[in-house]
Motif scaffolding. Structure first.
Motif, short mmCIF file in Angstrom:
data_model
loop_
_atom_site.label_atom_id
_atom_site.label_comp_id
_atom_site.label_asym_id
_atom_site.label_seq_id
_atom_site.Cartn_x
_atom_site.Cartn_y
_atom_site.Cartn_z
N LEU A 258 0.89 -1.26 -0.07
CA LEU A 258 0.09 -0.05 0.04
C LEU A 258 0.98 1.27 0.09
CD1 LEU A 258 -2.81 -1.05 2.61
CD2 LEU A 258 -2.96 -0.81 -0.06
N PHE A 287 -3.80 -9.00 -2.00
CA PHE A 287 -5.12 -8.68 -2.50
C PHE A 287 -6.13 -9.41 -3.42
CE2 PHE A 287 -1.90 -5.41 -1.50
CZ PHE A 287 -2.68 -4.68 -0.64
N GLU A 292 -8.23 -3.71 -6.38
CA GLU A 292 -8.48 -3.30 -4.96
C GLU A 292 -7.30 -2.76 -4.34
OE1 GLU A 292 -9.03 -5.85 -0.98
OE2 GLU A 292 -8.29 -6.82 -2.65
N ARG A 296 -7.22 0.73 -2.38
CA ARG A 296 -6.91 0.64 -0.99
C ARG A 296 -5.92 1.90 -0.73
NH1 ARG A 296 -6.59 -4.77 2.09
NH2 ARG A 296 -5.81 -3.55 3.60
N ARG A 299 -7.36 5.51 -1.00
CA ARG A 299 -7.84 5.65 0.18
C ARG A 299 -6.92 6.11 1.11
NH1 ARG A 299 -11.40 1.48 -1.27
NH2 ARG A 299 -10.43 -0.09 0.30
#
Length: 474
Positions: A258, A287, A292, A296, A299
């Motif tokens: 991430l 993931f 996806e 993430r 976000r």
């Protein structure tokens, strides 16, 4: 009136070691012994000679010292401290373009920065200075240098440290470099037998939260493992790996991925197939899909702009939280929540991370990342500030301040607060702080932040320091 001719060759200085950008390129894995290296504008050629002695295929060209060198395409081209000494802006761009045309992999560009102006005496000329030795110097800001390299090469460049820029020919090489900075690599140990080779497979799985791909296993281990099939390898790993450690590794790889995908917005988000193989494997394992993972990461990136979320993360982070910022020692930064790691990494991607820092500052009023150097942090009970470098995330403007040559420098107290509680030095620093509180040294907090005020309080309380012990004055 005859135009003054600048003696550019006089800027070629002698060095007792490799130059800073070459050392940085070695640390970052940009310079590798199996790649050809051209130092374009090599001066006296000291970097070239030292790289040769280290086993590199290196050569140098310089219009004054080595004009006879053939200029052909090399995998790595160095353009270090060349653009500074060219007094004509158009010629600077042409020189940069020529260096870019000579590389097939990476161009390394280094220049002197504006905060070095105080060390130079000269007369203003054009956009720089002419020194008493009849040399010219144009000083760059980190942002100005990166913008210049971006525009001339037509690529998204990376600045590993202020004053150095990497321009990659291939996007996959840039993505791989950025991945090395965001995702912790696994260091394989040498194995001489089957048991130790299997132990390495298990250690990798516990560290990364997944078994290694065949391509990730070092060539030296493959003959030892023989014809072990993928299924058999997974069975061996499952029997030997600790489920708790594998779960920790899975969480670590998820957060690292991430972090990498979040910062990729600054350098261009790649298609999955263009990412380093290790990153692809982590995404597929951690993931449901690449989409996806990116969602993430986006976000998480958006949360950096959420003041309440950032402050909440800071309250759950190692370090010293003040009314305006969080201060964290370098050793404790891996324990920070991932949103704060992303916050710092965005600052690095935007302006470069300076070498030699050990205290990180993240503002929670506004967005600013600062790296500071307290060289004697562990040896001095109250280390003094040498320098600080910071970047405003809204404007990407960077600034540098030096304190080391001042007579009354800022210094640190309560060193344990900057560390994680598990740090081996935490207890020793805490005991010193408790002794100082009992002695009354913190009764006047407004004056102890500088050396002179701290000395005054030591004298008032009748105590002195011996290492990390407080003793009474006779």
């Amino acid at each position: 009136m005859q135009e003054r001719v600048i003696a550019r060759q006089r800027t070629a200085i002698g060095r007792g070691d490799l130059s800073m950008p070459v050392r940085q390129s070695l640390r970052d894995g940009i310079l590798q012994s199996d790649l050809s290296v051209l130092d374009f504008g090599c001066g006296r050629g000291q970097d070239v000679e030292r790289l040769r002695r280290m086993g590199f295929q290196s050569k140098g060209w310089d219009p004054h010292f080595s004009p006879e060198t053939d200029l052909d395409v090399n995998q790595i081209v160095l353009l270090n401290y060349v653009l500074n000494v060219i007094e004509n802006p158009a010629e600077r761009q042409q020189t940069l373009a020529s260096a870019w045309a000579l590389t097939s992999r990476v161009l390394v560009v280094a220049c002197r920065l504006k905060w070095e102006l105080s060390s130079i005496n000269g007369v203003t000329s054009g956009d720089g200075l002419v020194t008493s030795r009849n040399t010219f110097q144009h000083f760059y800001s980190p942002g100005e240098l990166r913008k210049l390299v971006d525009e001339v090469t037509g690529t998204r460049c990376v600045s590993p440290t202020p004053g150095v820029v990497y321009a990659f020919r291939r996007d996959e090489d840039r993505f791989a470099y950025l991945a090395r900075g965001a995702i912790a690599d696994f260091e394989w140990s040498d194995s001489e037998d089957y048991a130790s080779a299997v132990s390495e497979l298990i250690a990798f799985t516990e560290r990364r939260g997944r078994p290694p791909l065949f391509e990730e296993i070092p060539a030296g281990l493959l003959p030892i493992l023989g014809t072990l099939s993928r299924r058999s390898m997974l069975e061996v790993i499952q029997k030997g790996a600790s489920p708790e450690r594998v779960a920790e590794g899975f969480k670590r790889s998820t957060l690292d991925t991430l972090l990498y995908l979040g910062t990729s917005i600054f350098s261009g988000r790649a298609a999955l197939r263009d990412l380093p193989l290790t990153v692809q494997a982590d995404i597929k394992h951690c993931f449901r899909s690449y989409r996806e993972a990116c969602a993430r990461a986006d976000r998480l990136l958006a949360k950096i702009r959420d003041d309440s979320y950032v402050r909440g993360a800071m309250r759950n982070s190692p370090g010293k939280l003040t009314a305006t910022a969080l201060y964290v020692h370098r050793r404790a930064t891996p324990k920070m929540p991932v949103v704060l790691r992303l916050y710092e990494y965005c600052g690095f991607v935007a302006a470069g991370r300076p070498d030699g820092w050990n205290i990180l500052k993240l503002d929670h009023r506004g967005r600013r990342v600062s790296w500071s150097s307290y060289p004697s942090f562990d040896s001095d009970p109250h280390p003094t500030l040498d320098w600080t470098y910071g970047v405003e995330m809204t404007s990407l403007d960077s600034s540098f301040q030096r304190f080391g040559d001042r007579s009354n420098r800022p210094l640190l107290h309560r060193k344990e607060e900057f560390l994680d509680h598990a740090d081996p030095h935490h207890g020793k620093y805490l005991r010193l702080t408790e002794a100082e509180v009992r002695a009354g040294l913190y009764q006047n907090p407004s004056i102890i932040g500088l050396e002179d005020g701290w000395k005054t309080e030591l004298q008032r309380c009748g105590v002195s320091l011996r290492g990390h012990r407080l003793v009474k004055q006779r």
